[in-house]
Design a protein around this motif. Sequence first.
Motif, PDB file in Angstrom:
ATOM      1  N   PHE A 108       0.752  -1.163   0.138  1.00 56.54           N
ATOM      2  CA  PHE A 108       0.147   0.096   0.015  1.00 56.54           C
ATOM      3  C   PHE A 108       0.733   1.277   0.102  1.00 56.54           C
ATOM      4  O   PHE A 108       0.440   2.199  -0.608  1.00 56.54           O
ATOM      5  CB  PHE A 108      -0.947   0.041   1.200  1.00 56.54           C
ATOM      6  CG  PHE A 108      -1.956   1.122   1.305  1.00 56.54           C
ATOM      7  CD1 PHE A 108      -2.974   1.174   0.117  1.00 56.54           C
ATOM      8  CD2 PHE A 108      -1.766   2.032   2.063  1.00 56.54           C
ATOM      9  CE1 PHE A 108      -3.888   2.247   0.272  1.00 56.54           C
ATOM     10  CE2 PHE A 108      -2.619   3.262   2.192  1.00 56.54           C
ATOM     11  CZ  PHE A 108      -3.678   3.130   1.354  1.00 56.54           C
ATOM     12  N   VAL A 109       1.913   1.182   0.725  1.00 52.18           N
ATOM     13  CA  VAL A 109       2.771   2.516   0.493  1.00 52.18           C
ATOM     14  C   VAL A 109       3.591   2.594  -0.669  1.00 52.18           C
ATOM     15  O   VAL A 109       3.576   3.630  -1.200  1.00 52.18           O
ATOM     16  CB  VAL A 109       3.812   2.403   1.777  1.00 52.18           C
ATOM     17  CG1 VAL A 109       4.994   3.318   1.659  1.00 52.18           C
ATOM     18  CG2 VAL A 109       3.424   2.241   3.269  1.00 52.18           C
ATOM     19  N   GLU A 110       3.846   1.530  -1.270  1.00 55.25           N
ATOM     20  CA  GLU A 110       4.440   1.437  -2.809  1.00 55.25           C
ATOM     21  C   GLU A 110       3.092   2.126  -3.484  1.00 55.25           C
ATOM     22  O   GLU A 110       3.675   2.976  -4.545  1.00 55.25           O
ATOM     23  CB  GLU A 110       4.702   0.106  -3.103  1.00 55.25           C
ATOM     24  CG  GLU A 110       5.191  -0.189  -4.316  1.00 55.25           C
ATOM     25  CD  GLU A 110       5.612  -1.320  -4.667  1.00 55.25           C
ATOM     26  OE1 GLU A 110       4.745  -2.153  -5.161  1.00 55.25           O
ATOM     27  OE2 GLU A 110       6.519  -1.824  -4.425  1.00 55.25           O
ATOM     28  N   LEU A 111       2.026   1.744  -3.455  1.00 54.37           N
ATOM     29  CA  LEU A 111       1.134   2.327  -4.249  1.00 54.37           C
ATOM     30  C   LEU A 111       0.840   3.792  -4.273  1.00 54.37           C
ATOM     31  O   LEU A 111       0.694   4.478  -5.105  1.00 54.37           O
ATOM     32  CB  LEU A 111      -0.292   1.481  -4.043  1.00 54.37           C
ATOM     33  CG  LEU A 111      -0.428   0.074  -4.649  1.00 54.37           C
ATOM     34  CD1 LEU A 111      -1.668  -0.461  -4.367  1.00 54.37           C
ATOM     35  CD2 LEU A 111      -0.420   0.440  -6.248  1.00 54.37           C
ATOM     36  N   THR A 112       0.960   4.417  -2.835  1.00 58.42           N
ATOM     37  CA  THR A 112       0.308   5.563  -2.593  1.00 58.42           C
ATOM     38  C   THR A 112       1.401   6.489  -2.047  1.00 58.42           C
ATOM     39  O   THR A 112       1.237   7.716  -2.210  1.00 58.42           O
ATOM     40  CB  THR A 112      -0.666   5.606  -1.099  1.00 58.42           C
ATOM     41  OG1 THR A 112       0.206   4.912  -0.106  1.00 58.42           O
ATOM     42  CG2 THR A 112      -1.537   4.662  -1.697  1.00 58.42           C
ATOM     43  N   GLY A 113       2.665   6.107  -1.873  1.00 60.05           N
ATOM     44  CA  GLY A 113       3.770   7.088  -1.436  1.00 60.05           C
ATOM     45  C   GLY A 113       3.657   7.626  -0.012  1.00 60.05           C
ATOM     46  O   GLY A 113       3.957   8.476   0.119  1.00 60.05           O
ATOM     47  N   ALA A 114       2.669   7.120   0.661  1.00 61.65           N
ATOM     48  CA  ALA A 114       2.146   7.616   1.843  1.00 61.65           C
ATOM     49  C   ALA A 114       3.695   7.614   2.866  1.00 61.65           C
ATOM     50  O   ALA A 114       4.387   6.719   2.988  1.00 61.65           O
ATOM     51  CB  ALA A 114       1.252   6.567   2.755  1.00 61.65           C
ATOM     52  N   GLY A 115       3.374   8.909   3.771  1.00 62.61           N
ATOM     53  CA  GLY A 115       4.549   9.324   4.471  1.00 62.61           C
ATOM     54  C   GLY A 115       3.972   9.475   5.876  1.00 62.61           C
ATOM     55  O   GLY A 115       3.357   8.633   6.572  1.00 62.61           O
ATOM     56  N   GLU A 116       4.355  10.579   6.643  1.00 69.89           N
ATOM     57  CA  GLU A 116       3.821  10.913   7.815  1.00 69.89           C
ATOM     58  C   GLU A 116       2.972  12.145   7.876  1.00 69.89           C
ATOM     59  O   GLU A 116       2.829  12.743   8.933  1.00 69.89           O
ATOM     60  CB  GLU A 116       5.127  11.230   8.842  1.00 69.89           C
ATOM     61  CG  GLU A 116       5.998   9.837   8.952  1.00 69.89           C
ATOM     62  CD  GLU A 116       7.136   9.886   9.708  1.00 69.89           C
ATOM     63  OE1 GLU A 116       7.460  10.912  10.156  1.00 69.89           O
ATOM     64  OE2 GLU A 116       8.015   9.183   9.949  1.00 69.89           O
ATOM     65  N   ASP A 117       2.475  12.352   6.839  1.00 70.70           N
ATOM     66  CA  ASP A 117       1.550  13.704   6.777  1.00 70.70           C
ATOM     67  C   ASP A 117      -0.036  13.233   7.314  1.00 70.70           C
ATOM     68  O   ASP A 117      -0.812  12.638   6.665  1.00 70.70           O
ATOM     69  CB  ASP A 117       1.573  14.159   5.385  1.00 70.70           C
ATOM     70  CG  ASP A 117       0.472  15.307   5.157  1.00 70.70           C
ATOM     71  OD1 ASP A 117      -0.065  16.057   6.366  1.00 70.70           O
ATOM     72  OD2 ASP A 117       0.294  15.675   4.105  1.00 70.70           O
ATOM     73  N   THR A 118      -0.305  13.647   8.511  1.00 74.04           N
ATOM     74  CA  THR A 118      -1.591  13.371   9.157  1.00 74.04           C
ATOM     75  C   THR A 118      -2.903  14.554   8.740  1.00 74.04           C
ATOM     76  O   THR A 118      -3.812  14.363   9.308  1.00 74.04           O
ATOM     77  CB  THR A 118      -1.714  13.353  10.585  1.00 74.04           C
ATOM     78  OG1 THR A 118      -1.158  14.769  11.087  1.00 74.04           O
ATOM     79  CG2 THR A 118      -0.727  12.511  11.365  1.00 74.04           C
ATOM     80  N   GLY A 119      -2.302  15.219   7.784  1.00 72.16           N
ATOM     81  CA  GLY A 119      -3.452  16.082   7.227  1.00 72.16           C
ATOM     82  C   GLY A 119      -4.262  16.921   8.040  1.00 72.16           C
ATOM     83  O   GLY A 119      -5.468  17.234   7.800  1.00 72.16           O
ATOM     84  N   GLY A 120      -3.768  17.316   9.195  1.00 69.65           N
ATOM     85  CA  GLY A 120      -4.211  18.139  10.056  1.00 69.65           C
ATOM     86  C   GLY A 120      -5.255  17.354  11.023  1.00 69.65           C
ATOM     87  O   GLY A 120      -6.071  18.250  11.981  1.00 69.65           O
ATOM     88  N   LEU A 121      -5.279  16.274  11.108  1.00 68.66           N
ATOM     89  CA  LEU A 121      -6.118  15.585  12.270  1.00 68.66           C
ATOM     90  C   LEU A 121      -5.436  15.525  13.412  1.00 68.66           C
ATOM     91  O   LEU A 121      -4.260  15.382  13.579  1.00 68.66           O
ATOM     92  CB  LEU A 121      -6.233  14.017  11.585  1.00 68.66           C
ATOM     93  CG  LEU A 121      -7.253  13.986  10.150  1.00 68.66           C
ATOM     94  CD1 LEU A 121      -6.776  12.608   9.865  1.00 68.66           C
ATOM     95  CD2 LEU A 121      -8.632  14.135  10.391  1.00 68.66           C
ATOM     96  N   ALA A 122      -6.210  15.634  14.517  1.00 72.81           N
ATOM     97  CA  ALA A 122      -5.976  15.549  15.891  1.00 72.81           C
ATOM     98  C   ALA A 122      -5.864  13.958  16.289  1.00 72.81           C
ATOM     99  O   ALA A 122      -7.143  13.284  16.410  1.00 72.81           O
ATOM    100  CB  ALA A 122      -6.584  16.546  16.735  1.00 72.81           C
ATOM    101  N   ILE A 123      -4.748  13.326  16.343  1.00 68.56           N
ATOM    102  CA  ILE A 123      -4.828  12.022  16.425  1.00 68.56           C
ATOM    103  C   ILE A 123      -3.953  11.714  17.782  1.00 68.56           C
ATOM    104  O   ILE A 123      -2.925  12.209  18.019  1.00 68.56           O
ATOM    105  CB  ILE A 123      -4.162  11.129  15.536  1.00 68.56           C
ATOM    106  CG1 ILE A 123      -4.648  11.337  14.019  1.00 68.56           C
ATOM    107  CG2 ILE A 123      -4.119   9.702  15.689  1.00 68.56           C
ATOM    108  CD1 ILE A 123      -4.269  10.890  12.814  1.00 68.56           C
ATOM    109  N   THR A 124      -4.568  11.089  18.629  1.00 71.54           N
ATOM    110  CA  THR A 124      -4.104  10.556  20.122  1.00 71.54           C
ATOM    111  C   THR A 124      -3.681   8.942  20.049  1.00 71.54           C
ATOM    112  O   THR A 124      -4.817   8.409  19.832  1.00 71.54           O
ATOM    113  CB  THR A 124      -4.923  10.977  21.123  1.00 71.54           C
ATOM    114  OG1 THR A 124      -5.143  12.392  21.034  1.00 71.54           O
ATOM    115  CG2 THR A 124      -4.077  10.671  22.264  1.00 71.54           C
ATOM    116  N   ARG A 125      -2.621   8.444  20.287  1.00 74.03           N
ATOM    117  CA  ARG A 125      -2.602   7.132  20.375  1.00 74.03           C
ATOM    118  C   ARG A 125      -3.076   6.813  21.857  1.00 74.03           C
ATOM    119  O   ARG A 125      -2.585   7.330  22.718  1.00 74.03           O
ATOM    120  CB  ARG A 125      -1.187   6.808  20.043  1.00 74.03           C
ATOM    121  CG  ARG A 125      -0.916   6.783  18.555  1.00 74.03           C
ATOM    122  CD  ARG A 125       0.820   7.009  18.278  1.00 74.03           C
ATOM    123  NE  ARG A 125       0.922   6.602  17.164  1.00 74.03           N
ATOM    124  CZ  ARG A 125       0.958   7.821  15.963  1.00 74.03           C
ATOM    125  NH1 ARG A 125       0.702   8.991  16.479  1.00 74.03           N
ATOM    126  NH2 ARG A 125       1.552   7.587  14.859  1.00 74.03           N
TER     127      ARG A 125
END
Length: 256
Positions: A90-107
């Motif tokens: 999937f990363v190969e298909l999309t080139g996804a990195g570490e950009d969370t697009g302004g979402l507030a995400i808490t682990r």
Amino acid sequence: MVGHVTAPAAALADRLPDWVTLVRAPNPGPMTLDGTNTWVLRAPGAERSVVIDPGPLDEGHLRAVAETGPVGAVLVTHGHPDHVEGLARFVELTGAGEDTGGLAITRVPTPGHTGDSICFLVEVSGERVIFTGDTILGRGTTIVAWPDGDLGEYLASLEVLAGYDAVPALPGHGPALADCGAAARFYLAHRRARLDQVRQAISEGARSAQEVVAKVYADVDPSLWPAAEWSVRAQLAYLRRDGGESTSGSVWLDSP
């Protein structure tokens, strides 16, 4: 409470947030329910999305997720293959990195189902949802995947999730639930009832994990007994350690 649970542990959510899209993988089965849920999150106005659990290595599924639009980052709830086998492709298909697009995400670390299980609390414009992976499912209950999974940790994680009242739970399998806190409390009660059943099975003479499964999970399709045995072994380990049970007697010879 002590019977095999196949229904949702809380009321179903009546809708998904406008910024959440579900793409379900075509891998239905006894352990995956309708298939693995891949969640696509895109904040209003954001160019890129965040994908949670890309799912199995199924080219059609991965391309369907990629076609929802540019992907900035990928998160995973735990390392079971039905959630992460397709990650590298999937990363190969999309080139996804570490950009969370302004979402507030808490682990929110929630070990127990597996040692690496984690939930993600996401908030957009005051609307909160929590992505629960396999820690809380949309239908039925999950397994504690011994030996990696640990029942003591799982109970503690459910206590944490019980604090998220009225926050929708978007699980790794099955439908979205309206109230994570309510589902977590149901799971806690169910787990404690199962522990009482295990104690009873031992008192009635069960001398192996398999014999405990046959007594405690008699109402479950035998094809699921191997998975139930993982949870039983986790229960036996918990009773020996956290539960303060005596380790004397031959019943413990078959436990870890």
